[in-house]
Scaffold this motif. Structure first.
Motif, mmCIF file in Angstrom:
data_model
loop_
_atom_site.group_PDB
_atom_site.id
_atom_site.type_symbol
_atom_site.label_atom_id
_atom_site.label_comp_id
_atom_site.label_asym_id
_atom_site.label_seq_id
_atom_site.Cartn_x
_atom_site.Cartn_y
_atom_site.Cartn_z
ATOM 1 N N THR A 138 56.105 22.074 49.893
ATOM 2 C CA THR A 138 54.972 23.040 49.848
ATOM 3 C C THR A 138 54.929 23.987 48.503
ATOM 4 O OG1 THR A 138 56.180 25.057 50.635
ATOM 5 C CG2 THR A 138 55.185 23.453 52.446
ATOM 6 N N ARG A 139 53.947 24.277 48.255
ATOM 7 C CA ARG A 139 53.829 25.331 47.110
ATOM 8 C C ARG A 139 54.467 26.658 47.361
ATOM 9 N NH1 ARG A 139 50.556 29.485 48.537
ATOM 10 N NH2 ARG A 139 49.073 28.972 50.184
ATOM 11 N N TRP A 140 54.911 27.539 46.259
ATOM 12 C CA TRP A 140 55.675 28.598 46.868
ATOM 13 C C TRP A 140 54.679 29.756 47.392
ATOM 14 C CZ3 TRP A 140 60.754 29.559 45.792
ATOM 15 C CH2 TRP A 140 61.491 28.437 45.002
ATOM 16 N N HIS A 141 55.027 30.096 48.381
ATOM 17 C CA HIS A 141 54.133 31.061 49.365
ATOM 18 C C HIS A 141 55.072 32.351 49.978
ATOM 19 C CE1 HIS A 141 55.629 27.885 51.813
ATOM 20 N NE2 HIS A 141 55.250 28.832 53.018
ATOM 21 N N THR A 142 54.430 33.181 50.400
ATOM 22 C CA THR A 142 55.192 33.949 51.375
ATOM 23 C C THR A 142 54.450 34.048 52.857
ATOM 24 O OG1 THR A 142 53.527 35.849 50.685
ATOM 25 C CG2 THR A 142 55.707 35.502 49.381
ATOM 26 N N HIS A 143 55.138 34.712 53.754
ATOM 27 C CA HIS A 143 54.579 35.083 54.876
ATOM 28 C C HIS A 143 54.540 36.433 55.091
ATOM 29 C CE1 HIS A 143 54.360 30.836 55.966
ATOM 30 N NE2 HIS A 143 55.476 30.577 55.830
ATOM 31 N N LEU A 166 59.172 35.118 49.048
ATOM 32 C CA LEU A 166 58.673 33.703 48.364
ATOM 33 C C LEU A 166 59.705 32.854 48.454
ATOM 34 C CD1 LEU A 166 56.207 33.260 46.373
ATOM 35 C CD2 LEU A 166 57.936 33.636 44.479
ATOM 36 N N THR A 211 59.514 27.989 49.174
ATOM 37 C CA THR A 211 58.970 26.736 49.326
ATOM 38 C C THR A 211 59.601 26.040 50.616
ATOM 39 O OG1 THR A 211 58.292 24.767 48.225
ATOM 40 C CG2 THR A 211 60.407 25.306 47.890
#
Length: 550
Positions: free
Chosen positions: A51-56, A97, A99
């Protein structure tokens, strides 16, 4: 199946076995998105694709529809491998952050339930797997697995919720979304459901506004409680206790605490707060094992399982250099406890100045008069002064109560206060005069002497039964309130005109609610009344007819 009916502003999600439903072409859909929750259905997350780099940014509940795994790479290089089974439910806290990459040959199929509201207490852990099918229970959610044949019923008393149903057949899993109006879902033998209840969380900023305004009732703390008692102490804290369920066990939110299915525990829990907003747990400073009866009648305690021991209506009182605690108990020994700490800290060891002479006192309370004498109050209503050494009663008990047609305050929860030079006897009763019919209300009567005579019974507030009137640091009066009914909380719209005599009913949510009170002298008489209109007026089901003006 013991379906748990939860408080207003919750959401129920169920995942059940049945026919296979083909996933939609889109990889993700968002079937639910409201003020409480956002549900994301991941129909086919491809394997071996990062996945792309992301946060929850919020906590999530993950329902995995097929077996699989994932490799998560966090910012900074930490690598974490996560694996799950088909049908497994996992708590997933907010994450920085990162992936992720699905492992294995099959696409991952997941239902992600994003919890929008912040938790009012730490929300962590997949606890309580051993009890009643509950697999996860924290400040934000409760997850319970239900096996057919059974019916998952919608709660007709809730006002904002939705239902999610995911059906399975064989090894395939699909998702079907139903609205709240669907009502209930039947599970055949061999089918199973995962029930996810989203708990409403407390908006602390709103609590602070309400406490500052002193105009409306405000829900300030989660947690199953009855008979909530708050006392300001010289150390700058407000101390809070009440009848509670056994700590460390899943709470049955709308358990009445009565009868053979009672969840009332045998340990007194306590908290303290400097601002009535943030509450620090003090653990269980006292239990029935610390009381006088455990020492006097150990055989009664040994003969009864701990799950049947009950500690009811504890109160805390600062008596100058240390703390006093009183409570009542129906089992294993029917009797009260009157216990003292050794020093200023609210903790054991405990001494028992009256020993077993404290006897059987229903809902005992303490009151210190202007001359320094401490009085014990119990029932509805008996009072007696204590000797200076607190080891005995200084005089026989006397019966006090209101004048007129209603010669008793009610049936329990009586206490005394001195307000504007008047002795005020507070008491609790059901609006209809019948047990568990109508609303559970707070009444009061006034006298110039502690032994009376007292005025007729006056109305203090609807839904305030067994509440504690207390003053905050600014001198303003509040009353504690709690859930006491046979059904989940009812909507408060038009409540002043609603007749509740058909059942025990309330607008209070489970937990601690604070209701602002108006307390003043009016025409030479003491006037005490809830300020919030929802609590300020007796309902049509009120047996006593009051004539008053504000």
């Amino acid at each position: 199946m013991g379906y748990l009916r939860m408080m207003p502003a919750l959401m129920t999600a169920a995942m059940a076995m049945g026919q296979q439903i083909s996933p939609k072409p889109a990889d993700r859909t968002v079937p639910v998105d409201n003020q409480l929750v956002r549900v994301v259905a991941v129909h086919a997350a491809p394997p071996r694709v990062k996945t792309r780099w992301h946060t929850h940014e919020v906590n999530r509940v993950m329902i995995y529809l097929n077996a699989g795994g994932q490799e998560v790479v966090h910012e900074g290089g930490k690598v974490e491998t996560v694996r799950w089974k088909a049908g497994e439910v996992v708590w997933n806290p907010a994450m920085g952050l990162h992936t992720a990459e699905v492992l294995g040959p099959e696409p991952a199929r997941i239902v992600e339930i994003e919890l929008k509201q912040p938790a009012s207490a730490p929300a962590s852990g997949n606890g309580y797997r051993q009890s009643e099918g509950v697999e996860l229970d924290n400040a934000q959610v409760r997850v319970r697995r239900v096996k057919g044949p059974a019916t998952v019923k919608a709660d007709s008393y809730t006002r904002r919720w939705a239902a999610i149903v995911a059906f399975t057949q064989g090894s395939g899993r699909g998702v079907e979304w139903r609205a709240a109006a669907s009502g209930s879902w039947k599970l055949a033998a061999g089918e199973e459901a995962v029930e996810v209840v989203i708990k409403e969380t407390i908006d602390r900023a709103d609590v602070r506004r309400a406490l500052d305004e002193h105009r409306r009732a405000v829900w300030v703390k989660h947690g199953w409680v009855r008979d909530p008692y708050i006392v300001p102490a010289p150390d700058g804290y407000y101390y809070y206790t009440g009848t509670t369920q056994t700590p460390g066990q899943p709470e049955e939110l709308y358990n009445t605490g009565l009868g053979p299915k009672s969840r009332v525990g045998w340990q007194m829990q306590a908290w303290r707060s400097r601002d009535l907003v943030e509450w620090e747990p003090l653990g269980t400073p006292f239990s029935l094992e610390d009381g006088v009866w455990a020492k006097a009648k150990p055989q009664a305690f040994a003969a009864m399982p701990r799950g049947e021991w009950r500690l009811w209506a504890p109160e805390l009182h600062w008596i100058g250099t240390r703390w006093a605690m009183v409570h009542t108990s129906p089992a294993p020994v029917r009797g009260a406890n009157f216990a003292l700490t050794e020093g200023a800290s609210f903790k054991g060891p405990w001494s028992h100045p009256m020993g077993t002479a404290v006897g059987i006192r229903h809902d005992p309370s303490l009151f210190q008069d202007d001359d320094g004498t401490w009085w014990m109050i119990w029932g509805a209503t008996e009072i007696a002064p204590l000797a200076k050494d607190l080891q005995s009663f200084a005089a026989p008990a006397r019966t006090i109560g209101p004048a007129g047609e209603f010669t008793k305050m009610g049936h329990e929860g009586c206490l005394l206060r001195k307000i504007h030079g008047k002795y005020v006897l507070f008491g609790t009763g059901w609006s209809t005069g019948q047990m568990r019919k109508g609303s559970y209300n707070l009444y009061y009567a006034v006298a110039d002497r502690i032994t009376g005579p007292y005025s007729e019974r006056k109305f203090a507030g609807r839904f305030l039964g067994h509440g504690t009137p207390f003053q905050d640091r600014r001198g303003r009066w509040w009353c504690t309130a709690f859930y006491n009914a046979n059904v989940p909380p009812i909507p408060d719209e038009g409540i002043a005109q609603r007749d509740l005599r058909a059942d025990a009913q309330t607008i209070n949510q489970q937990g601690l609610t604070l209701v602002p009170m108006e307390v003043r002298m009016q025409g030479g008489e003491l006037f005490i009344r809830a300020k919030d209109p929802r609590y300020a007026t007796p309902g049509p089901d009120e047996a006593q007819k009051f004539s008053f003006s504000r």
